[in-house]
Write a protein that holds these residues in place. Structure first.
Motif, PDB file in Angstrom:
ATOM      1  N   ARG A  28      22.645 -47.912  13.893  1.00 36.66           N
ATOM      2  CA  ARG A  28      21.475 -47.846  13.017  1.00 36.66           C
ATOM      3  C   ARG A  28      21.438 -46.594  12.155  1.00 36.66           C
ATOM      4  O   ARG A  28      20.857 -46.596  11.075  1.00 36.66           O
ATOM      5  CB  ARG A  28      20.198 -47.934  13.871  1.00 36.66           C
ATOM      6  N   GLU A  29      22.036 -45.475  12.637  1.00 34.40           N
ATOM      7  CA  GLU A  29      21.965 -44.212  11.902  1.00 34.40           C
ATOM      8  C   GLU A  29      23.368 -43.740  11.549  1.00 34.40           C
ATOM      9  O   GLU A  29      24.200 -43.516  12.430  1.00 34.40           O
ATOM     10  CB  GLU A  29      21.239 -43.150  12.731  1.00 34.40           C
ATOM     11  N   PHE A  30      23.597 -43.572  10.263  1.00 33.57           N
ATOM     12  CA  PHE A  30      24.923 -43.177   9.786  1.00 33.57           C
ATOM     13  C   PHE A  30      25.359 -41.847  10.394  1.00 33.57           C
ATOM     14  O   PHE A  30      26.523 -41.682  10.789  1.00 33.57           O
ATOM     15  CB  PHE A  30      24.905 -43.076   8.257  1.00 33.57           C
ATOM     16  N   ALA A  31      24.422 -40.896  10.503  1.00 35.30           N
ATOM     17  CA  ALA A  31      24.772 -39.563  11.001  1.00 35.30           C
ATOM     18  C   ALA A  31      25.204 -39.582  12.459  1.00 35.30           C
ATOM     19  O   ALA A  31      25.905 -38.664  12.922  1.00 35.30           O
ATOM     20  CB  ALA A  31      23.592 -38.612  10.818  1.00 35.30           C
ATOM     21  N   ARG A  32      24.786 -40.602  13.216  1.00 31.53           N
ATOM     22  CA  ARG A  32      25.139 -40.677  14.646  1.00 31.53           C
ATOM     23  C   ARG A  32      26.453 -41.418  14.887  1.00 31.53           C
ATOM     24  O   ARG A  32      26.929 -41.472  16.024  1.00 31.53           O
ATOM     25  CB  ARG A  32      24.007 -41.366  15.417  1.00 31.53           C
ATOM     26  N   LEU A  50      15.701 -51.911  14.315  1.00 31.58           N
ATOM     27  CA  LEU A  50      15.333 -51.125  15.489  1.00 31.58           C
ATOM     28  C   LEU A  50      15.898 -51.731  16.766  1.00 31.58           C
ATOM     29  O   LEU A  50      15.909 -51.085  17.813  1.00 31.58           O
ATOM     30  CB  LEU A  50      13.805 -51.027  15.582  1.00 31.58           C
ATOM     31  N   GLU A  51      16.371 -52.986  16.682  1.00 32.36           N
ATOM     32  CA  GLU A  51      17.025 -53.630  17.822  1.00 32.36           C
ATOM     33  C   GLU A  51      18.473 -53.161  17.969  1.00 32.36           C
ATOM     34  O   GLU A  51      19.121 -53.442  18.969  1.00 32.36           O
ATOM     35  CB  GLU A  51      16.986 -55.155  17.664  1.00 32.36           C
ATOM     36  N   VAL A  52      18.980 -52.471  16.954  1.00 38.04           N
ATOM     37  CA  VAL A  52      20.331 -51.911  16.988  1.00 38.04           C
ATOM     38  C   VAL A  52      20.226 -50.430  17.333  1.00 38.04           C
ATOM     39  O   VAL A  52      19.416 -49.705  16.763  1.00 38.04           O
ATOM     40  CB  VAL A  52      21.032 -52.090  15.621  1.00 38.04           C
ATOM     41  N   SER A  53      21.044 -49.971  18.284  1.00 41.12           N
ATOM     42  CA  SER A  53      21.012 -48.563  18.691  1.00 41.12           C
ATOM     43  C   SER A  53      21.620 -47.679  17.610  1.00 41.12           C
ATOM     44  O   SER A  53      22.330 -48.153  16.715  1.00 41.12           O
ATOM     45  CB  SER A  53      21.770 -48.371  20.004  1.00 41.12           C
ATOM     46  N   ARG A  54      21.351 -46.368  17.720  1.00 38.19           N
ATOM     47  CA  ARG A  54      21.852 -45.431  16.710  1.00 38.19           C
ATOM     48  C   ARG A  54      23.374 -45.507  16.595  1.00 38.19           C
ATOM     49  O   ARG A  54      23.922 -45.480  15.506  1.00 38.19           O
ATOM     50  CB  ARG A  54      21.385 -44.015  17.061  1.00 38.19           C
ATOM     51  N   TYR A  55      24.051 -45.561  17.722  1.00 34.87           N
ATOM     52  CA  TYR A  55      25.493 -45.831  17.760  1.00 34.87           C
ATOM     53  C   TYR A  55      25.660 -46.961  18.762  1.00 34.87           C
ATOM     54  O   TYR A  55      25.633 -46.764  19.965  1.00 34.87           O
ATOM     55  CB  TYR A  55      26.271 -44.591  18.177  1.00 34.87           C
ATOM     56  N   HIS A  56      25.795 -48.161  18.246  1.00 34.82           N
ATOM     57  CA  HIS A  56      25.685 -49.349  19.091  1.00 34.82           C
ATOM     58  C   HIS A  56      27.032 -49.788  19.669  1.00 34.82           C
ATOM     59  O   HIS A  56      27.147 -50.035  20.867  1.00 34.82           O
ATOM     60  CB  HIS A  56      25.087 -50.502  18.276  1.00 34.82           C
ATOM     61  N   ALA A  57      28.043 -49.893  18.811  1.00 34.59           N
ATOM     62  CA  ALA A  57      29.320 -50.455  19.266  1.00 34.59           C
ATOM     63  C   ALA A  57      30.451 -49.988  18.359  1.00 34.59           C
ATOM     64  O   ALA A  57      30.225 -49.495  17.246  1.00 34.59           O
ATOM     65  CB  ALA A  57      29.248 -51.980  19.282  1.00 34.59           C
ATOM     66  N   SER A  58      31.667 -50.155  18.861  1.00 35.28           N
ATOM     67  CA  SER A  58      32.853 -49.856  18.056  1.00 35.28           C
ATOM     68  C   SER A  58      33.834 -51.007  18.174  1.00 35.28           C
ATOM     69  O   SER A  58      33.884 -51.708  19.192  1.00 35.28           O
ATOM     70  CB  SER A  58      33.515 -48.553  18.512  1.00 35.28           C
ATOM     71  N   ILE A  59      34.596 -51.214  17.103  1.00 34.74           N
ATOM     72  CA  ILE A  59      35.671 -52.206  17.105  1.00 34.74           C
ATOM     73  C   ILE A  59      36.983 -51.442  16.994  1.00 34.74           C
ATOM     74  O   ILE A  59      37.176 -50.653  16.059  1.00 34.74           O
ATOM     75  CB  ILE A  59      35.510 -53.201  15.943  1.00 34.74           C
ATOM     76  N   GLU A  60      37.877 -51.661  17.953  1.00 37.66           N
ATOM     77  CA  GLU A  60      39.111 -50.885  18.025  1.00 37.66           C
ATOM     78  C   GLU A  60      40.286 -51.806  18.350  1.00 37.66           C
ATOM     79  O   GLU A  60      40.098 -52.964  18.746  1.00 37.66           O
ATOM     80  CB  GLU A  60      38.996 -49.811  19.126  1.00 37.66           C
ATOM     81  N   VAL A  61      41.492 -51.279  18.184  1.00 39.00           N
ATOM     82  CA  VAL A  61      42.698 -51.976  18.619  1.00 39.00           C
ATOM     83  C   VAL A  61      43.214 -51.272  19.867  1.00 39.00           C
ATOM     84  O   VAL A  61      43.564 -50.086  19.834  1.00 39.00           O
ATOM     85  CB  VAL A  61      43.783 -51.974  17.521  1.00 39.00           C
ATOM     86  N   LEU A  62      43.236 -51.989  20.988  1.00 34.28           N
ATOM     87  CA  LEU A  62      43.730 -51.463  22.249  1.00 34.28           C
ATOM     88  C   LEU A  62      44.816 -52.393  22.769  1.00 34.28           C
ATOM     89  O   LEU A  62      44.570 -53.591  22.971  1.00 34.28           O
ATOM     90  CB  LEU A  62      42.595 -51.346  23.278  1.00 34.28           C
ATOM     91  N   GLN A 471      12.949 -50.523   5.843  1.00 31.25           N
ATOM     92  CA  GLN A 471      14.110 -51.408   5.873  1.00 31.25           C
ATOM     93  C   GLN A 471      14.358 -51.931   7.287  1.00 31.25           C
ATOM     94  O   GLN A 471      14.649 -53.115   7.487  1.00 31.25           O
ATOM     95  CB  GLN A 471      15.339 -50.667   5.351  1.00 31.25           C
ATOM     96  N   ASN A 472      14.222 -51.039   8.271  1.00 29.08           N
ATOM     97  CA  ASN A 472      14.372 -51.455   9.671  1.00 29.08           C
ATOM     98  C   ASN A 472      13.309 -52.476  10.057  1.00 29.08           C
ATOM     99  O   ASN A 472      13.596 -53.495  10.699  1.00 29.08           O
ATOM    100  CB  ASN A 472      14.286 -50.247  10.599  1.00 29.08           C
ATOM    101  N   LEU A 473      12.066 -52.194   9.690  1.00 32.98           N
ATOM    102  CA  LEU A 473      10.963 -53.068  10.069  1.00 32.98           C
ATOM    103  C   LEU A 473      11.110 -54.456   9.453  1.00 32.98           C
ATOM    104  O   LEU A 473      10.934 -55.473  10.132  1.00 32.98           O
ATOM    105  CB  LEU A 473       9.632 -52.441   9.645  1.00 32.98           C
ATOM    106  N   LEU A 474      11.435 -54.516   8.176  1.00 35.15           N
ATOM    107  CA  LEU A 474      11.564 -55.816   7.519  1.00 35.15           C
ATOM    108  C   LEU A 474      12.725 -56.614   8.098  1.00 35.15           C
ATOM    109  O   LEU A 474      12.658 -57.846   8.196  1.00 35.15           O
ATOM    110  CB  LEU A 474      11.740 -55.622   6.016  1.00 35.15           C
ATOM    111  N   ALA A 475      13.789 -55.919   8.502  1.00 34.36           N
ATOM    112  CA  ALA A 475      14.914 -56.612   9.141  1.00 34.36           C
ATOM    113  C   ALA A 475      14.492 -57.177  10.492  1.00 34.36           C
ATOM    114  O   ALA A 475      14.887 -58.287  10.862  1.00 34.36           O
ATOM    115  CB  ALA A 475      16.092 -55.664   9.306  1.00 34.36           C
ATOM    116  N   ASP A 476      13.695 -56.422  11.241  1.00 35.34           N
ATOM    117  CA  ASP A 476      13.270 -56.882  12.565  1.00 35.34           C
ATOM    118  C   ASP A 476      12.208 -57.976  12.479  1.00 35.34           C
ATOM    119  O   ASP A 476      12.194 -58.910  13.286  1.00 35.34           O
ATOM    120  CB  ASP A 476      12.722 -55.709  13.385  1.00 35.34           C
ATOM    121  N   TRP A 477      11.314 -57.867  11.520  1.00 32.29           N
ATOM    122  CA  TRP A 477      10.274 -58.891  11.386  1.00 32.29           C
ATOM    123  C   TRP A 477      10.863 -60.202  10.878  1.00 32.29           C
ATOM    124  O   TRP A 477      10.405 -61.281  11.261  1.00 32.29           O
ATOM    125  CB  TRP A 477       9.184 -58.418  10.421  1.00 32.29           C
TER     126      TRP A 477
END
Length: 653
Positions: A28-32, A50-62, A471-477
């Protein structure tokens, strides 16, 4: 390694398709979001919810596998319906983070068979004001280069305009668009005491509901069908009393339909807990607007005009240049207060369907729900066939209802429906304790969205939020939803049980003509399944119902470029709580805007009847504070007198 992520913005419905290099961080937050993972630079994607965490997930090659990893999020990640902290992903998979559903695609070297989302739009014809699939909205470049030279300037002396010999008229108030947004504002001005010769309406329609009515008819909302507006959202009646439910009840009771009349009143009293939400019939709303338009002498204020540009004048007003019958037949209106309510700039069309039409020039087999497409229903009634329906929501529900009615009334032919979705809708939008119900991928809300956000908590929260928070609120509503109507739900359940209605999920790879039977073949990569499936259909209807960004409008594009206007977080015009474009202030002159072009500011349901009324009230109050000419406040005594005139269908002044 590069992958393409594809999703639709929950607030606007706009399709996003970035091509990114792995690793990718989502939150949710670019700085995080981290700049690097190990030694590799990270592609960072911000998801405004707001349903997405500040740093929610990563996509990687393992170990040569593409992996999505939960980074300690509050709500976790769901891949193809399975919730796990870490999951291998592949092309066609769908990842859910909060209310974002993101499809995975890996580009190949072969020629792509889709059109970029930014170029997949249906414009409105400048003559008919109707959706025209053969019109491509302009690219984001300098427009209106064909204007008379004087209007290339940002500020113009009014005397110089008169000296050109163009027809020029000067008024105090002007509204651009001529649709329902213009009508509601002008109605309030007339009730407030402003005379006819002070107001000009510049638009393509003789009646304020012209485009709206046509779009309703195209999406199968005929006069006897009901809209999704609440009973007290009355474009023709600023007092909201008597509301549409009361008027319909009185009409039914007068015809001897006592039970029907009382049921409308019960709906308004008991909705949504004990009764389904009341909504008015389309034909009743149109008739009511006709009556009010005649009462305020709408046509006397209207000029048939295709507005090309707006320019500031040196005396603190605005010059509005437009064409009349011919593209070079210019005229100008100069006004101190200008209101812009142009409606949808264009309609977004699914990229794979746009690519199909670009290649084949077939505008009959593949259509947008907002385009005229009665030929499809006529063909189905005579010969039967299969319709591939794209999207969910109110428009898709209306199309499905129409197809069900055709089946019921034409049992000698077989009509089948395939609904194709990118992924399953398992959960509805959540906010606090509110949790919308989902059934068969349709998201239901007991109250209409416009009514739920008309006032109270939602309105206050949005007004007090920062642009990023809005922007967060309208996305969640998640604005547009479907009314929880038992008859619609029964159609879907019955169709599944009887086999004429099927649902498929996946990302479309291509749409091509069927080589032998006519119609189309849609190749789909199903979520979580290796290999593709092919869906044959006689017709495809895009019912995703999304409006394009404002830069698809030549007028708005010119205005933004000419005066370097800021766009808000959702790419719409930035307005203050009074719906004013503050950067366009010109001494005592002001420009206001309302409708869909203002989404993402201080008010949520801007393109609803209630939203247009709310904007008109705020604008008018601001004009009263500025002591605008002839405009009088609606104090109690004046309001009662004007309401009585409305009741008796007498001119306001």
């Amino acid at each position: 390694m590069q992958i393409r992520l594809m999703w639709e913005d929950p607030a606007t419905g706009e399709r996003k398709e970035p091509l990114l290099t792995v690793p990718i961080a989502l939150g949710r937050e670019f700085a995080r979001l981290p700049e690097t993972l190990g030694t590799e630079r990270v592609s960072r994607i911000v998801l405004n919810s707001l349903e997405v965490s500040r740093y929610h997930a990563s996509i990687e090659v393992l170990q040569d596998k593409l992996i999505i990893v939960d980074r300690g999020s509050s709500n976790g990640i769901i891949v193809n319906g399975s919730k796990q902290p870490q999951h291998e992903i592949a092309p066609g998979d769908v990842i859910q983070l909060g209310n974002y559903q993101i499809s995975i695609s890996i580009p190949t070297n072969s020629q792509p068979l889709t059109t970029p989302a930014s170029q997949s739009q249906i414009g409105f014809n400048a003559v008919t004001n109707r959706p025209d699939p053969r019109i491509t909205p302009p690219p984001v470049v300098r427009v209106n280069s064909c204007l008379p030279p004087i209007f290339q300037q940002s500020q113009i002396d009014p005397q110089t305009i008169h000296a050109t010999g163009l027809p020029v008229e000067e008024v105090e108030y002007a509204t651009i668009g001529g649709g329902l947004g213009s009508f509601i504002w002008v109605d309030l001005l007339r009730v407030g005491g402003v005379s006819l010769d002070r107001i000009r309406v510049l638009g393509m329609e003789q009646q304020p509901y012209g485009r709206y009515q046509q779009l309703c008819l195209n999406t199968q909302i005929v006069p006897q069908e009901r809209l999704r507006s609440p009973a007290d959202a009355c474009p023709d009646n600023l007092w909201g009393f008597p509301n549409y439910a009361t008027l319909e009840a009185v009409k039914d009771i007068a015809k001897g339909k006592l039970r029907s009349g009382l049921s409308h009143l019960w709906q308004v009293f008991a909705e949504p807990t004990l009764a389904s939400t009341y909504t008015p019939k389309s034909g009743d709303v149109i008739a009511a607007i006709d009556r009010e338009a005649a009462r305020i002498s709408w046509r006397k204020m209207t000029r048939t005009a295709h507005v090309e540009a707006i320019r500031k004048t040196t005396d603190g007003r605005y010059a509005i240049v437009y064409t009349c019958q011919q593209p070079t037949d210019y005229a100008c209106t100069i006004a101190r207060y200008v209101h812009i309510a142009t409606g949808y700039p264009a309609l977004q069309f699914l990229p794979d369907l746009q690519a199909y039409r670009d290649r084949t020039q077939d505008f009959k087999t593949v259509v947008n729900a907002y385009e005229p497409h009665e030929h499809i229903y006529e063909s189905l009634a005579n010969y039967g066939g299969t319709v591939l329906l794209r999207g969910t929501g109110i428009v898709a529900a209306r199309i499905l209802q129409k197809l069900y009615t055709l089946r019921r009334n034409n049992d000698r032919v077989e009509i089948r429906v395939i609904q194709l979705l990118r992924s399953a809708k398992i959960e509805g939008n959540k906010y606090g304790l509110a949790d919308r119900k989902v059934e068969h991928n349709y998201e239901f809300q007991p109250f209409n969205w416009p009514k739920s956000a008309w006032g109270g908590q939602y309105k206050t929260i949005l007004e007090n939020s920062t642009p990023e928070q809005r922007q967060n609120l309208l996305a969640d509503w998640g604005g547009v939803t479907t009314i929880n109507r038992p008859d619609w739900r029964k159609i879907i359940t019955g169709g599944i049980n009887k086999g004429w209605y099927q649902i498929f999920y996946g990302e479309v790879q291509q749409v091509v003509p069927h080589s032998t039977h006519g119609g189309t073949i849609t190749t789909v990569k199903e979520s979580g399944i290796k290999g593709d499936i092919q869906l044959e259909s006689d017709f495809i209807i895009d019912a995703t119902a999304v409006d394009a960004p404002i830069m698809a409008s030549p007028l708005l594009q010119d205005l933004v470029q000419q005066y370097n206007l800021p766009l808000n977080q959702l790419g719409r015009l930035t307005v203050n709580p009074e719906f004013e474009l503050t950067e366009m202030a010109n001494q005592t002159g002001k420009i206001y805007a309302s409708g869909s072009i203002t989404l993402g500011n201080y008010y949520a349901p801007v393109d609803s009847f209630l939203g247009l009324q709310y904007a008109a009230f705020n604008i008018t109050q601001d004009l009263l504070d500025r002591k605008a000419i002839e405009l009088k406040p609606l104090v109690l005594s004046r309001s009662l007198v004007q309401w009585w005139k409305w009741m008796n269908n007498r001119s306001p002044n």
